[in-house]
Scaffold this active site. Structure first.
Site, mmCIF file in Angstrom:
data_model
loop_
_atom_site.group_PDB
_atom_site.id
_atom_site.type_symbol
_atom_site.label_atom_id
_atom_site.label_comp_id
_atom_site.label_asym_id
_atom_site.label_seq_id
_atom_site.Cartn_x
_atom_site.Cartn_y
_atom_site.Cartn_z
ATOM 1 N N ASP A 44 0.917 -1.374 0.046
ATOM 2 C CA ASP A 44 0.147 -0.081 -0.133
ATOM 3 C C ASP A 44 0.884 1.173 -0.056
ATOM 4 O O ASP A 44 2.098 1.073 0.349
ATOM 5 C CB ASP A 44 -0.875 0.009 1.091
ATOM 6 C CG ASP A 44 -1.641 1.167 1.374
ATOM 7 O OD1 ASP A 44 -2.330 1.720 0.578
ATOM 8 O OD2 ASP A 44 -1.482 1.759 2.547
ATOM 9 N N ASP A 59 0.011 5.205 0.978
ATOM 10 C CA ASP A 59 -0.363 6.106 2.141
ATOM 11 C C ASP A 59 -0.328 5.369 3.609
ATOM 12 O O ASP A 59 -1.215 4.525 3.812
ATOM 13 C CB ASP A 59 -1.796 6.839 1.794
ATOM 14 C CG ASP A 59 -1.378 7.814 0.744
ATOM 15 O OD1 ASP A 59 -0.469 8.701 0.783
ATOM 16 O OD2 ASP A 59 -2.501 7.767 -0.088
#
Length: 221
Positions: free
Chosen positions: A10, A12
């Site tokens: 991922d 953020d």
């Protein structure tokens, strides 16, 4: 036993602690538009249950009983992404502890690297341009999928582009929505909670660690 072939991250909150920068950029966009809207940290934490910046804007106004025209939501989102890029370009975002070391160790072991995020491509490009992270083999962003996390589409696309089965990869996430997306794609998932996601329910994660500096890749390779 299937050999590990790739790590899928991922963006953020996982590779870099960026959500506070996003919050500041949203508030900047509201201010530029002359709107009396300001998301404090507590409000923003609740809004993170909604994935996607534009959807977050729309959700905020709908909850306030003030449906927002699509054109205005799009303009606010574009302004927010511009302001976020400016913050990142000034060095406001740095990789989380252990990230660079893990990426480099993975490369030395011949593992492929991917990012599966449902943020905008412009936000991903801004972060990668300003960071010392090595190149990734596959990049998946919101523009590549029709459904955002917690839907598993981003991870499924990443696996397809890598040409791998779920058991050949590990996913890395920081949030409940991200974990749900990775698990739904059949991926074993490592969770490193971030500032805005700490205290979440990470049931089903293969491992939960405070930072990737504590992650033992050799245990999985």
């Amino acid at each position: 036993m299937v050999r590990l072939a790739a790590l899928i991250f991922d963006l953020d909150g996982t590779l870099a602690e960026t959500e506070e920068l996003h919050r500041q950029a949203f508030n900047g966009a509201f201010a530029e538009a002359g709107l009396a809207v300001r998301w404090d940290p507590a409000r923003y934490r609740r809004l993170l249950d909604v994935t996607g910046g534009k959807r977050r804007i729309v959700g905020h106004f709908e909850q306030a009983g003030l449906p927002i025209p699509d054109a205005l939501a799009s303009a606010l989102h574009a302004a927010k992404n511009r302001l976020y890029g400016e913050l990142v370009g000034r060095g406001a975002a740095v990789p989380r502890p252990g990230v660079i070391d893990l990426l480099e160790r993975a490369r030395r072991r011949g593992l492929r690297l991917a990012i599966a995020t449902t943020t905008s491509r412009v936000n991903l490009d801004a972060l990668l341009a300003a960071s010392p992270m090595p190149a990734f083999d596959v990049l998946v962003t919101a523009g590549d999928v029709s459904e955002l996390k917690p839907h598993p589409a981003a991870y499924r696309v990443a696996l397809e582009r890598l040409g791998l089965a779920p058991e050949e990869a590990l996913a890395f996430e920081d949030s409940e929505n991200g974990l749900r997306a990775a698990l739904a794609a059949g991926l074993r998932t490592i969770v490193t909670p971030a500032a805005y996601t700490a205290g979440g329910d990470f049931s089903g994660a293969a491992e939960v660690c405070d930072s990737l500096a504590a992650f033992d890749l050799e245990r999985w390779d």
